[in-house]
Design a protein around this motif. Structure first.
Motif, PDB file in Angstrom:
ATOM      1  N   GLY A 125       0.818  -1.207   0.000  1.00 50.15           N
ATOM      2  CA  GLY A 125       0.000   0.000   0.000  1.00 50.15           C
ATOM      3  C   GLY A 125       0.845   1.247   0.000  1.00 50.15           C
ATOM      4  N   ALA A 126       1.892   1.244   0.805  1.00 49.40           N
ATOM      5  CA  ALA A 126       2.782   2.403   0.843  1.00 49.40           C
ATOM      6  C   ALA A 126       3.471   2.617  -0.505  1.00 49.40           C
ATOM      7  CB  ALA A 126       3.826   2.225   1.947  1.00 49.40           C
ATOM      8  N   GLY A 127       3.860   1.524  -1.138  1.00 50.25           N
ATOM      9  CA  GLY A 127       4.479   1.647  -2.457  1.00 50.25           C
ATOM     10  C   GLY A 127       3.532   2.248  -3.471  1.00 50.25           C
ATOM     11  N   GLY A 164       4.110   6.250   7.805  1.00 51.30           N
ATOM     12  CA  GLY A 164       4.433   7.452   8.573  1.00 51.30           C
ATOM     13  C   GLY A 164       5.785   8.045   8.249  1.00 51.30           C
ATOM     14  N   HIS A 165       6.841   7.248   8.349  1.00 54.97           N
ATOM     15  CA  HIS A 165       8.192   7.770   8.136  1.00 54.97           C
ATOM     16  C   HIS A 165       8.396   8.261   6.704  1.00 54.97           C
ATOM     17  CE1 HIS A 165      12.464   8.324   8.651  1.00 54.97           C
ATOM     18  NE2 HIS A 165      12.727   7.458   7.676  1.00 54.97           N
ATOM     19  N   GLN A 166       7.756   7.576   5.752  1.00 56.02           N
ATOM     20  CA  GLN A 166       7.908   7.995   4.348  1.00 56.02           C
ATOM     21  C   GLN A 166       6.969   9.137   3.964  1.00 56.02           C
ATOM     22  OE1 GLN A 166       9.588   4.617   1.593  1.00 56.02           O
ATOM     23  NE2 GLN A 166       7.582   3.966   2.359  1.00 56.02           N
ATOM     24  N   GLY A 167       6.069   9.500   4.890  1.00 56.88           N
ATOM     25  CA  GLY A 167       5.199  10.645   4.638  1.00 56.88           C
ATOM     26  C   GLY A 167       4.159  10.413   3.570  1.00 56.88           C
ATOM     27  N   VAL A 168       3.632   9.180   3.497  1.00 55.35           N
ATOM     28  CA  VAL A 168       2.575   8.886   2.529  1.00 55.35           C
ATOM     29  C   VAL A 168       1.330   8.405   3.276  1.00 55.35           C
ATOM     30  CG1 VAL A 168       4.128   8.362   0.627  1.00 55.35           C
ATOM     31  CG2 VAL A 168       3.409   6.524   2.161  1.00 55.35           C
ATOM     32  N   GLY A 169       0.198   8.524   2.609  1.00 59.54           N
ATOM     33  CA  GLY A 169      -1.063   8.181   3.236  1.00 59.54           C
ATOM     34  C   GLY A 169      -1.696   6.940   2.637  1.00 59.54           C
TER      35      GLY A 169
END
Length: 303
Positions: free
Chosen positions: A59-61, A91-96
């Motif tokens: 999901g983050a990708g 969180g750390h990568q700043g994506v939602g």
């Protein structure tokens, strides 16, 4: 009446048709409901299998590429098991992303403790920037799901449950609503706890506020209610007792107040039982709530 989770696949399947940014990531749980959507959008409905860490990582990708991913499985496998990925990959990568859970605190008692997650909202509270929706009715769940997907690139958690109030309330994804006015204490009912709270406070001169969104917490609405009804506040939440007491404290930081947090206890109940039996064992049925609320408010509650 259908359940909140019954609304999930139809709503998300429609959003997949409408918005090319939307992607759905599953970990086997709920995959059957997306069979038609998978045929229409094979590149945007992804089942990673029973790999919950990969669920969040994938999901983050997708979010890093500009997609709006919606991730779904049981709460214990969505928040607790892959918490490091929630913390770092999102969180750390700043994506939602939109995390949509099922099973709540104890919706499937036969699944045992592995399928129970009363600490999910408290765990997300250790992270920054999460919006948390706790609908109390399938109609509210549908509204808040649509709101969450449309919320830009924010980090949003939608907590679905088989527990439900008899009727839906207007929800906007931000504000507490006043269900009953009173002059002697404020009771905040979260999501599916509202009906029990209304039963428990029948005849009492207490204000009842309803929260279907608990993060960010609507401090302004609570302050208004406290000015009218006094500074004794009772929180009734369908997850770990006391989860939102810190939010109440921040809202009333300059107001002398007392707060009682009611919810699911920390003690593990090892007998499977039924949902209603778990509710009663944690003192969240109407009779137990009335005793605990009146005991805290004392004579101030009035009759």
């Amino acid at each position: 009446m259908d359940t909140m989770r019954d609304r999930l696949a139809p709503v998300l399947s429609g959003l997949l048709d409408e918005d090319p940014r939307v992607a759905v990531v599953l970990a086997e749980i709920g995959a059957d409901g997306f069979a038609d959507a998978l045929r229409r959008h094979p590149d945007r409905v992804i089942n990673v299998g029973i790999r919950e860490q990969l669920l969040v990582g994938a999901g983050a990708g997708l979010a890093l590429t500009g997609m709006r991913p919606v991730l779904h499985t049981f709460a214990s496998f969505l928040v607790e098991r892959p918490f490091e990925q929630v913390k770092l990959d999102l969180g750390h990568q700043g994506v939602g992303a939109v995390l949509v859970s099922a099973a709540a605190s104890f919706d499937w008692p036969a699944g045992g403790h592995t399928h129970m997650a009363p600490g999910d909202v408290a765990l997300l509270d250790t992270l920054d920037g999460w919006t948390v929706h706790v609908p109390g009715h399938p109609d509210e769940a549908e509204t808040l799901l649509r709101h969450a997907v449309a919320a830009g690139d924010d980090k949003v958690y939608v907590r679905l449950s088989v527990q439900s109030n008899a009727e839906a309330r207007p929800v906007d994804g931000a504000h507490l609503t006043t269900v009953r006015e009173g002059r002697r204490g404020v009771v905040v009912a979260v999501g599916p706890m509202l009906d029990a709270v209304l039963d428990a406070t029948r005849g009492l001169d207490t204000a009842v506020l309803y929260a279907a969104t608990v993060r960010p917490f609507d401090a302004a609405a609570l302050r208004r209610a406290v000015r009218a009804a006094g500074a004794d506040v009772v929180l009734v939440e369908p997850y770990l007792a006391g989860t939102s007491t810190a939010a109440v404290g921040e809202a009333l930081h300059d107001v002398p107040h007392r707060v009682l947090g009611l919810g699911v206890g920390r003690r593990e109940l090892r007998r499977y039982g039924t949902v209603d039996e778990h509710v009663a064992a944690h003192g969240l049925d109407a009779g137990s709530l009335r005793e605990r609320i009146t005991g805290f408010l004392g004579g101030a509650a009035g009759v």
